[in-house]
Every structure is written in C-alpha cells, then in structure tokens.
Write a protein that holds these residues in place. Structure first.
Motif, PDB file in Angstrom:
ATOM      1  N   TYR A  91       0.845  -1.187   0.000  1.00 26.27           N
ATOM      2  CA  TYR A  91       0.000   0.000   0.000  1.00 26.27           C
ATOM      3  C   TYR A  91       0.883   1.241   0.000  1.00 26.27           C
ATOM      4  O   TYR A  91       1.741   1.390   0.857  1.00 26.27           O
ATOM      5  CB  TYR A  91      -0.907  -0.001   1.221  1.00 26.27           C
ATOM      6  CG  TYR A  91      -1.684   1.281   1.422  1.00 26.27           C
ATOM      7  CD1 TYR A  91      -2.624   1.695   0.483  1.00 26.27           C
ATOM      8  CD2 TYR A  91      -1.473   2.074   2.543  1.00 26.27           C
ATOM      9  CE1 TYR A  91      -3.335   2.862   0.652  1.00 26.27           C
ATOM     10  CE2 TYR A  91      -2.188   3.253   2.722  1.00 26.27           C
ATOM     11  CZ  TYR A  91      -3.123   3.636   1.775  1.00 26.27           C
ATOM     12  OH  TYR A  91      -3.815   4.800   1.945  1.00 26.27           O
ATOM     13  N   PHE A  92       0.655   2.104  -0.982  1.00 25.98           N
ATOM     14  CA  PHE A  92       1.364   3.377  -1.056  1.00 25.98           C
ATOM     15  C   PHE A  92       0.409   4.479  -0.589  1.00 25.98           C
ATOM     16  O   PHE A  92      -0.500   4.862  -1.337  1.00 25.98           O
ATOM     17  CB  PHE A  92       1.829   3.667  -2.489  1.00 25.98           C
ATOM     18  CG  PHE A  92       2.957   2.794  -2.958  1.00 25.98           C
ATOM     19  CD1 PHE A  92       2.713   1.549  -3.490  1.00 25.98           C
ATOM     20  CD2 PHE A  92       4.264   3.241  -2.869  1.00 25.98           C
ATOM     21  CE1 PHE A  92       3.756   0.751  -3.931  1.00 25.98           C
ATOM     22  CE2 PHE A  92       5.313   2.453  -3.308  1.00 25.98           C
ATOM     23  CZ  PHE A  92       5.056   1.196  -3.834  1.00 25.98           C
ATOM     24  N   HIS A 141      14.165  13.556   8.755  1.00 24.19           N
ATOM     25  CA  HIS A 141      14.545  12.145   8.818  1.00 24.19           C
ATOM     26  C   HIS A 141      15.329  11.700   7.586  1.00 24.19           C
ATOM     27  O   HIS A 141      15.080  10.631   7.022  1.00 24.19           O
ATOM     28  CB  HIS A 141      13.303  11.260   8.988  1.00 24.19           C
ATOM     29  CG  HIS A 141      12.292  11.773   9.962  1.00 24.19           C
ATOM     30  ND1 HIS A 141      12.614  12.043  11.281  1.00 24.19           N
ATOM     31  CD2 HIS A 141      10.982  12.096   9.822  1.00 24.19           C
ATOM     32  CE1 HIS A 141      11.530  12.496  11.906  1.00 24.19           C
ATOM     33  NE2 HIS A 141      10.532  12.540  11.047  1.00 24.19           N
ATOM     34  N   ASP A 142      16.274  12.529   7.138  1.00 30.09           N
ATOM     35  CA  ASP A 142      17.108  12.210   5.982  1.00 30.09           C
ATOM     36  C   ASP A 142      16.280  12.064   4.709  1.00 30.09           C
ATOM     37  O   ASP A 142      16.660  11.368   3.769  1.00 30.09           O
ATOM     38  CB  ASP A 142      17.928  10.936   6.211  1.00 30.09           C
ATOM     39  CG  ASP A 142      19.169  10.889   5.319  1.00 30.09           C
ATOM     40  OD1 ASP A 142      19.665  11.969   4.939  1.00 30.09           O
ATOM     41  OD2 ASP A 142      19.642   9.780   4.990  1.00 30.09           O
ATOM     42  N   PHE A 155       5.822  13.122   4.906  1.00 30.24           N
ATOM     43  CA  PHE A 155       6.846  12.836   5.913  1.00 30.24           C
ATOM     44  C   PHE A 155       6.351  11.794   6.915  1.00 30.24           C
ATOM     45  O   PHE A 155       7.131  10.980   7.412  1.00 30.24           O
ATOM     46  CB  PHE A 155       7.251  14.111   6.653  1.00 30.24           C
ATOM     47  CG  PHE A 155       8.242  14.967   5.906  1.00 30.24           C
ATOM     48  CD1 PHE A 155       9.437  14.445   5.445  1.00 30.24           C
ATOM     49  CD2 PHE A 155       7.976  16.314   5.672  1.00 30.24           C
ATOM     50  CE1 PHE A 155      10.360  15.235   4.760  1.00 30.24           C
ATOM     51  CE2 PHE A 155       8.890  17.111   4.995  1.00 30.24           C
ATOM     52  CZ  PHE A 155      10.074  16.569   4.528  1.00 30.24           C
ATOM     53  N   ASP A 156       5.067  11.815   7.210  1.00 31.24           N
ATOM     54  CA  ASP A 156       4.506  10.876   8.183  1.00 31.24           C
ATOM     55  C   ASP A 156       4.367   9.469   7.625  1.00 31.24           C
ATOM     56  O   ASP A 156       4.329   8.496   8.400  1.00 31.24           O
ATOM     57  CB  ASP A 156       3.128  11.354   8.661  1.00 31.24           C
ATOM     58  CG  ASP A 156       3.196  12.552   9.586  1.00 31.24           C
ATOM     59  OD1 ASP A 156       4.305  12.850  10.079  1.00 31.24           O
ATOM     60  OD2 ASP A 156       2.147  13.187   9.810  1.00 31.24           O
ATOM     61  N   ASN A 157       4.291   9.327   6.309  1.00 29.62           N
ATOM     62  CA  ASN A 157       3.958   8.029   5.722  1.00 29.62           C
ATOM     63  C   ASN A 157       5.057   7.389   4.896  1.00 29.62           C
ATOM     64  O   ASN A 157       4.905   6.243   4.476  1.00 29.62           O
ATOM     65  CB  ASN A 157       2.701   8.163   4.866  1.00 29.62           C
ATOM     66  CG  ASN A 157       1.443   8.327   5.690  1.00 29.62           C
ATOM     67  OD1 ASN A 157       0.907   7.358   6.217  1.00 29.62           O
ATOM     68  ND2 ASN A 157       0.974   9.566   5.815  1.00 29.62           N
ATOM     69  N   TYR A 158       6.155   8.120   4.669  1.00 29.66           N
ATOM     70  CA  TYR A 158       7.217   7.575   3.820  1.00 29.66           C
ATOM     71  C   TYR A 158       8.580   7.747   4.461  1.00 29.66           C
ATOM     72  O   TYR A 158       8.777   8.590   5.341  1.00 29.66           O
ATOM     73  CB  TYR A 158       7.202   8.259   2.445  1.00 29.66           C
ATOM     74  CG  TYR A 158       6.087   7.770   1.548  1.00 29.66           C
ATOM     75  CD1 TYR A 158       6.299   6.745   0.630  1.00 29.66           C
ATOM     76  CD2 TYR A 158       4.809   8.327   1.643  1.00 29.66           C
ATOM     77  CE1 TYR A 158       5.280   6.301  -0.186  1.00 29.66           C
ATOM     78  CE2 TYR A 158       3.777   7.876   0.836  1.00 29.66           C
ATOM     79  CZ  TYR A 158       4.015   6.861  -0.082  1.00 29.66           C
ATOM     80  OH  TYR A 158       3.006   6.407  -0.878  1.00 29.66           O
ATOM     81  N   ASN A 203       6.377   3.719   4.969  1.00 29.94           N
ATOM     82  CA  ASN A 203       6.838   3.314   6.294  1.00 29.94           C
ATOM     83  C   ASN A 203       6.405   1.882   6.595  1.00 29.94           C
ATOM     84  O   ASN A 203       5.295   1.463   6.256  1.00 29.94           O
ATOM     85  CB  ASN A 203       6.282   4.246   7.371  1.00 29.94           C
ATOM     86  CG  ASN A 203       6.983   5.581   7.383  1.00 29.94           C
ATOM     87  OD1 ASN A 203       8.090   5.723   6.871  1.00 29.94           O
ATOM     88  ND2 ASN A 203       6.341   6.584   7.957  1.00 29.94           N
ATOM     89  N   GLY A 204       7.294   1.133   7.220  1.00 30.64           N
ATOM     90  CA  GLY A 204       6.975  -0.222   7.642  1.00 30.64           C
ATOM     91  C   GLY A 204       7.225  -1.293   6.605  1.00 30.64           C
ATOM     92  O   GLY A 204       7.083  -2.482   6.900  1.00 30.64           O
TER      93      GLY A 204
END
Length: 408
Positions: free
Chosen positions: A14-15, A247-248, A276-279, A323-324
């Motif tokens: 999921y993107f 976060h780089d 930023f919150d999801n990737y 993320n994840g």
C-alpha cells in the motif's frame, strides 16, 4: 532527471496517498533524492509560473559564473525599466547602479527583484532575449516538456508557462547548487548601497525573504523547510516551489494557481506533513551492501570488474518506501543506459523496485574514469556493441555477506 509515478496499490503493498481536495490548480510532491513522485494533481497542466521563473534564472547564473560571486553587474536603463512598473517587485536600482553577482542573486531569490533579474540576464547573455534562449535550452536539458520562458523575472507573458511537474525538476536541479540552498533559505540579506539609498545602513538596502513558509515567526512557518521561491501575478495566482527535510528525506512540493497566500502555504504544509509521516527515504548505501568491500569480485554479465576500477554506488542515492515496508521486498536491476548526463564517472544505473514500481535508482561509478570508460565501451554497453534493444542485465555479487536486495 527521471520522475517515477506512484500507484495507490501495487499487489500487496500500500502506497499512502493524500486524498484531500486541493484549491490550487496543480500540485506535485517529489522525493528530491530518488526522484519518485508521491503526489500528482494536474501536474502536466500548463500554467503561468510568475516569479517561480527566477529559479531557472538562478540556475543559469550559477551555471555560468564559475564561482565569481564578487563580479560586478551593471544595471542598464533597460534592466530597470523593461516590464517594470510601480507595482513590480524591485530593489529600486537606477540605471548605472552596480552590484555584485552575489548581491543580485540574493535580491533575485529573496525579494523577487525584477530589476535584479533583468540585470543578471544582461550580464550573462548580453540581452534578455538571449538569456531566455539559455533558459529554454536548460529546461529541455533537465527534462522539462511543458515549459517555455521569454523573460528572467516571471512577469506575465502569454508565452511564458510551466507545469508543476516541470517546476519540480527545476527546483530539484537548483537544489544541487550549495549557493542556491544558502541564499533561498536565508531570511534576510543586506546588499551594497545603490544610488537611491546611498547610506549602507538604510533599511531599503536589506532584502527580506518573501517565502513565509521558511521564516520563523511567520503565521505560515514550517519547521524543516530548506529552500524555495514564491510567485504571484493576477493571472498566475499564488504559486510556491519549496523543499523541506526531515529524517534524511528531502521533499519537493510545488503548488500552482492557488487563490491566496493562505491556501498555497497551508496546502504545502499539509502535503509535507502527510508524506513525511507516511514515507521514508533511506540511502541506498544503508540497505544495499554489495558495494561495501571486496569490490574486485563483482561481475556483470560474467565480466569481472577489475580491482583498479574501484566500483562504488553514488553515496547520495536514495530509495523511497512507505513506512513499515520490509527492505527484503525491494528488488533491483541494472541498466547500461546512464540517464544522468552530469555523472561522467557512471557506467550503469541500478533501478530499485517495489512490486514492479521503481522506487529509486543508483548510478554505479568507477573512480578511475579511464578504466571505467574502457570497461563500459568494451564489455558493458550492449546497446551499442551488440545493436540490441535489451539493456538490463544480471548483476552477480559474490560476497561473503548476503545482500539485503534480491537481484533480477
């Protein structure tokens, strides 16, 4: 500069995708390091750039001054009058004034000074028309397909237009210049006195950044913004091209045709927060360890790469992942057609995939350029040597440490 478009779903991955409606006419969010497009809204629609044009003006100047920031720029009568009226943003220069290239660049990018734009154009190319030719050539060079320039300032002209997609490429290019990053992230700057304001301490000789999203204390301030430019005309609306880092991860956000200041800044902040919150954007070197050591054991298409070639992967390369996501799901392929024409040491490009979606790339570089060129022309360039269309090949890594990434 390649752009990679994300689907919301790809097999079982999921993107995350920002689904809130925007008031701006067009928008795009791109990972500046991997070139992956995370958000796209009407990004190919041709719209007026307004003063976002000055990003390309700065690129042309930085390309051609060879670091001579102290060279003096003359303000001609044409520079201080062409397309400039009482409502036009300027530093108030008069014909005959002179400022350094550095002073002019700060005035251009912070105060959006149109007289500085014209003066820089004449300094570089001799005339505004000839400078516009350089702008269009450079735009094509970096992959713009829906952009055309006729002046260096962005003052309205029906034949001057751009797209959000192209503007992302232009800002990405500008970000490769340390001086651009230094200038466009500054809150204020005091240039040398000009005829109208002869006192060096006169406040009119100080230019302030119009990009409120990076000014601490501003209603629209966003912590982490690293560069950018705003633009506005009655026909263009309110535009913004800006970058931020957390976060780089470096994100570029372009918004064109917003209806007011509040809209462009708030929508930029909302898009930054979401992505930023999801990737995440890890460096390739942190997850692909094939180039850490024992480099002489690497072979491509059964051709052993000689030890003196000193093969490495570009240290600035990133991939973009939700993320994840387990890194083990990422696969890679090598392509011998190097897209980055500025990387003279590149002999190939590794593309990284997540469920068949390109999430980044990394140029393979040989520090010994002569050896790299020999290896490439005699063994690796199968497109030219064998006259075939297929340009991907297996990368065999015989390393004691197993690679995180699977090879295709």
């Amino acid at each position: 500069l390649s752009l990679f478009l994300v689907n919301v779903y790809a097999d079982d991955i999921y993107f995350p995708y920002y689904n809130e409606p925007l008031k701006s006419k067009a928008a795009i969010v791109m990972d500046a390091n991997s070139s992956m497009i995370l958000y796209d809204y009407n990004s190919e629609e041709r719209l007026y750039p307004a003063s976002l044009t000055k990003l390309m003006t700065a690129i042309i100047v930085l390309d051609r001054i060879n670091g001579n920031y102290d060279d003096m720029v003359n303000f001609s009568y044409n520079a201080v009058t062409q397309d400039i009226d009482k409502t036009s943003a300027t530093i108030g220069a008069s014909a005959g004034d002179q400022l350094s290239v550095k002073d002019c660049l700060y005035s251009l990018l912070l105060a959006s000074a149109n007289d500085a734009a014209n003066a820089l154009a004449e300094y570089i190319a001799g005339s505004i028309n000839d400078f516009a030719l350089l702008m269009n050539e450079r735009a094509e060079n970096i992959g713009c397909t829906g952009t055309h320039f006729v002046n260096p300032s962005g003052l309205h002209n029906d034949n001057q237009y751009t797209t959000a997609s192209d503007m992302a490429k232009i800002l990405q290019c500008a970000m490769s210049y340390p001086m651009f990053m230094q200038i466009s992230s500054s809150v204020s700057y005091r240039h040398a006195p000009i005829r109208r304001y002869r006192d060096p301490e006169n406040s009119n000789n100080q230019v302030l950044n119009t990009n409120s999203i990076l000014v601490p204390g501003s209603t629209y301030y966003y912590n982490g913004v690293t560069s950018g430019k705003t633009g506005h005309t009655n026909l263009a609306g309110y535009n913004i091209a800006t970058s931020a880092r957390k976060h780089d991860m470096d994100l570029i956000c372009i918004l064109l045709g917003a209806d007011n200041d509040k809209t462009r800044y708030n929508e930029a902040k909302q898009l930054f927060n979401f992505y930023f919150d999801n990737y995440q954007s890890p460096r390739v070197s942190l997850i692909d360890h094939r180039f850490d050591n024992n480099l002489s054991t690497i072979s491509i298409n059964d051709v052993d790469l000689i030890e003196t070639l000193d093969i490495t992967c570009n240290e600035n390369a990133h991939i973009t992942l939700p993320n994840g996501v387990d890194y083990n799901k990422v696969t890679s392929k090598i392509n011998y057609q190097v897209e980055d024409i500025y990387d003279k040491y590149a002999i190939g490009t590794i593309y990284y995939y997540l469920d068949d979606i390109i999430v980044g790339r990394c140029n393979i570089e040989g520090k010994n350029s002569e050896a790299a060129e020999t290896i490439f022309t005699s063994n690796l360039d199968i497109t030219t040597q064998n006259d075939v269309e297929e340009t991907t090949a297996t990368v065999d890594i015989h390393d004691n440490d197993s690679s995180i990434l699977n090879n295709s």
